[in-house]
Write a protein that holds these residues in place. Structure first.
Motif, short mmCIF file in Angstrom:
data_model
loop_
_atom_site.label_atom_id
_atom_site.label_comp_id
_atom_site.label_asym_id
_atom_site.label_seq_id
_atom_site.Cartn_x
_atom_site.Cartn_y
_atom_site.Cartn_z
N SER A 55 0.84 -1.20 0.00
CA SER A 55 0.00 0.00 0.00
C SER A 55 0.88 1.25 0.00
O SER A 55 2.02 1.22 0.47
CB SER A 55 -0.89 0.01 1.24
N HIS A 56 0.32 2.35 -0.50
CA HIS A 56 1.07 3.61 -0.54
C HIS A 56 0.21 4.72 0.05
O HIS A 56 -0.91 4.50 0.51
CB HIS A 56 1.53 3.93 -1.96
N MET A 57 0.72 5.95 0.01
CA MET A 57 0.03 7.07 0.63
C MET A 57 -1.32 7.35 -0.02
O MET A 57 -2.25 7.83 0.64
CB MET A 57 0.91 8.33 0.55
N GLY A 58 -1.44 7.05 -1.31
CA GLY A 58 -2.71 7.25 -1.99
C GLY A 58 -3.81 6.37 -1.41
O GLY A 58 -4.95 6.79 -1.24
N HIS A 59 -3.44 5.11 -1.08
CA HIS A 59 -4.40 4.22 -0.44
C HIS A 59 -4.80 4.78 0.92
O HIS A 59 -5.99 4.82 1.27
CB HIS A 59 -3.80 2.82 -0.24
N ARG A 61 -4.73 7.83 2.05
CA ARG A 61 -5.54 9.04 1.94
C ARG A 61 -6.99 8.70 1.61
O ARG A 61 -7.92 9.23 2.21
CB ARG A 61 -4.94 9.94 0.85
N SER A 62 -7.18 7.81 0.66
CA SER A 62 -8.54 7.45 0.24
C SER A 62 -9.33 6.78 1.35
O SER A 62 -10.44 7.20 1.69
CB SER A 62 -8.49 6.52 -0.98
N TYR A 63 -8.75 5.74 1.94
CA TYR A 63 -9.52 4.94 2.89
C TYR A 63 -9.70 5.64 4.24
O TYR A 63 -10.70 5.41 4.93
CB TYR A 63 -8.91 3.55 3.02
N ILE A 64 -8.77 6.50 4.62
CA ILE A 64 -8.98 7.31 5.82
C ILE A 64 -10.12 8.30 5.58
O ILE A 64 -10.97 8.51 6.45
CB ILE A 64 -7.68 8.06 6.21
N SER A 65 -10.16 8.91 4.39
CA SER A 65 -11.24 9.85 4.06
C SER A 65 -12.60 9.17 4.11
O SER A 65 -13.56 9.69 4.69
CB SER A 65 -11.01 10.45 2.67
N PHE A 66 -12.69 7.98 3.50
CA PHE A 66 -13.96 7.25 3.50
C PHE A 66 -14.34 6.86 4.93
O PHE A 66 -15.53 6.89 5.30
CB PHE A 66 -13.86 5.98 2.64
N ASP A 67 -13.33 6.50 5.74
CA ASP A 67 -13.59 6.07 7.11
C ASP A 67 -14.14 7.23 7.95
O ASP A 67 -15.08 7.04 8.73
CB ASP A 67 -12.31 5.53 7.73
N ILE A 68 -13.57 8.40 7.79
CA ILE A 68 -14.06 9.57 8.53
C ILE A 68 -15.52 9.86 8.16
O ILE A 68 -16.37 10.07 9.02
CB ILE A 68 -13.18 10.80 8.24
N LEU A 69 -15.79 9.84 6.85
CA LEU A 69 -17.15 10.08 6.38
C LEU A 69 -18.11 9.02 6.92
O LEU A 69 -19.22 9.33 7.37
CB LEU A 69 -17.17 10.08 4.85
N ARG A 70 -17.68 7.78 6.90
CA ARG A 70 -18.51 6.68 7.38
C ARG A 70 -18.84 6.84 8.87
O ARG A 70 -19.99 6.65 9.30
CB ARG A 70 -17.75 5.36 7.14
N ARG A 71 -17.84 7.20 9.67
CA ARG A 71 -18.05 7.38 11.11
C ARG A 71 -18.99 8.55 11.40
O ARG A 71 -19.86 8.45 12.27
CB ARG A 71 -16.71 7.60 11.81
N ILE A 350 -24.26 5.23 -2.05
CA ILE A 350 -22.94 5.83 -2.14
C ILE A 350 -21.98 4.86 -2.82
O ILE A 350 -21.98 3.66 -2.52
CB ILE A 350 -22.39 6.19 -0.74
N HIS A 351 -21.20 5.38 -3.73
CA HIS A 351 -20.11 4.61 -4.35
C HIS A 351 -18.85 5.47 -4.23
O HIS A 351 -18.81 6.59 -4.71
CB HIS A 351 -20.41 4.31 -5.82
N THR A 352 -17.83 4.94 -3.56
CA THR A 352 -16.59 5.68 -3.40
C THR A 352 -15.44 4.96 -4.07
O THR A 352 -15.48 3.76 -4.30
CB THR A 352 -16.26 5.89 -1.91
N GLY A 353 -14.40 5.73 -4.36
CA GLY A 353 -13.20 5.19 -4.98
C GLY A 353 -12.22 6.32 -5.22
O GLY A 353 -12.57 7.50 -5.09
N GLY A 354 -11.00 5.98 -5.58
CA GLY A 354 -9.98 6.99 -5.85
C GLY A 354 -10.39 7.88 -7.02
O GLY A 354 -11.04 7.43 -7.96
N VAL A 355 -9.98 9.15 -6.96
CA VAL A 355 -10.34 10.10 -8.01
C VAL A 355 -9.76 9.67 -9.35
O VAL A 355 -10.32 9.99 -10.42
CB VAL A 355 -9.88 11.53 -7.62
N ASP A 356 -8.66 8.94 -9.33
CA ASP A 356 -8.04 8.48 -10.57
C ASP A 356 -8.86 7.40 -11.26
O ASP A 356 -8.56 7.03 -12.40
CB ASP A 356 -6.63 7.95 -10.29
N LEU A 357 -9.89 6.89 -10.58
CA LEU A 357 -10.73 5.84 -11.16
C LEU A 357 -11.95 6.38 -11.90
O LEU A 357 -12.69 5.61 -12.53
CB LEU A 357 -11.20 4.87 -10.07
#
Length: 373
Positions: A55-59, A61-71, A350-357
């Protein structure tokens, strides 16, 4: 309305009064008031990682953002969320990386003679020089050139150690060469022997390892695990049925054992708009080809360059599953539509994913999902 601009979007009707929550909607490119289609229950699908490396920083960033929103949505707004995430464990990058890893380990086990290693390393340098010359990305080109220079230097050092007959220097120089040249040697071996790799287990071990590492990373970041985790390798029968529906609806066609989605046929239909998220990217051949994968060379099979693979005929050196069109594997884009539909039916909130997708992956998801019922 022009097909090359984003079509209008209408939210679900409100069913009860709730605190106002606004979320960014990539279909309208602005924040919209969130309205749940099923009262308090949210069907949420998130594109997960393609597990072929760390995993890298992009992963993060994405999954932390989704997690905050989910909580926030669950703990503050009181929504009942069913959060589903997939693991892409069938993919061109995985196939290529698994083959290379297997062939390199096999090469080390063969305990080649010093002369053979030097000859092979010289061949690798010649092979890699061509790859560097053809590279177009300047950053990648520079990085590859540094690797090439490092290998050439390591070969020179090993030759000198052999001439000096210094066993300690030979051992160190050999280890340095094999370590610095691991990636190029792996690519060179794959170009020569990749088609001989036939054991499906080889293509399972690598993604399972990196999936476990991904979960460890997410746990370390305190990211909540998904309620449901789906893997492409466990959904091949459902994916095949999903593709059959699209073919039955006249929006896909079989060609030489592969199946392609007909973008022009879809785009010609009333109320269907291809590239809804990024209409300005319509016809971007570079992004489309990247979406098809490194191992794909299908221009002669497609009716149009804009069409994308739903099912790929497996070539020598690739894992395969049975299908009505012959041995093959799912295309990248179809997997999320099939898995999300299997869990949720025909509606997501809701459907989430990286902006590059966004293009072509999510745009392709939208298109194939619209015509699968």
């Amino acid at each position: 309305m022009s097909k090359r601009s984003q079509p209008s979007w209408s939210p679900p009707a409100k069913t009860e009064k709730r605190p106002v929550l606004k979320l960014y909607n990539s279909l309208t490119r602005q924040k919209e008031e969130f309205v749940c289609d099923n009262g308090n229950r949210i069907n949420w699908y998130s594109c997960g990682p393609t597990v072929y490396d760390a995993s890298h920083m992009g992963h993060a960033r994405s999954y932390i953002s989704f997690d905050i929103l989910r909580r926030v949505m669950a703990n503050y707004f009181g929504y009942d969320i069913l959060y589903v995430m997939n693991i892409t464990d069938i993919d061109d990058k995985i196939i290529k990386r698994a083959r290379q890893h297997h062939l390199f380990e096999k090469y080390l086990e063969e305990n080649k003679s010093l002369n053979c290693i030097i000859d092979d390393a010289t061949s690798v340098v010649n092979y890699y020089e061509i790859i560097v010359k053809e590279a177009t990305d300047p950053d990648k080109k520079n990085a590859m050139q540094k690797t090439l220079d490092c290998i050439a230097s390591a070969v020179k050092t090993l030759k000198a150690a052999v001439e000096d007959k210094d066993d300690a220097k030979i051992t160190n120089a050999k280890c340095e060469l094999l370590q610095s040249a691991k990636s190029p040697i792996s690519e060179w071996l794959d170009s020569r022997f990749g088609a001989t790799v036939t054991d499906n287990a080889i293509f399972t071990a690598l993604p399972r390892y990196w999936e476990n590492e991904f979960h460890k990373d997410m746990k370390a970041l305190n990211v909540l695990p998904p309620d449901v985790l789906t893997r492409v390798s466990e959904y091949v029968p459902q994916i095949v049925k999903f593709i059959e529906k699209i073919i039955d609806n006249g929006l896909a066609y079989e060609s030489n054992g592969s199946v392609y989605f007909s973008v022009s046929e879809f785009d010609s239909k009333n109320k269907h708009y291809y590239a809804r998220l990024v209409p300005e990217a319509y016809g971007d051949t570079k992004q489309l080809q990247e979406g098809e994968g490194d191992l794909t060379d299908d221009t002669s099979e497609k009716r149009s360059p804009n069409d994308f693979a739903l099912w790929k005929r497996s070539k020598a050196g690739e894992p395969s599953w049975s299908s009505p069109w012959g041995a093959g594997r799912p295309g990248w884009h179809i997997e999320c539509s099939a898995m999300a539909s299997d869990v949720f039916g025909n509606k997501l909130d809701i459907h989430t994913g990286g902006v590059d997708l966004k293009f072509p992956h999510h745009d392709n998801e939208l298109a194939q999902s619209e015509v699968s019922h």
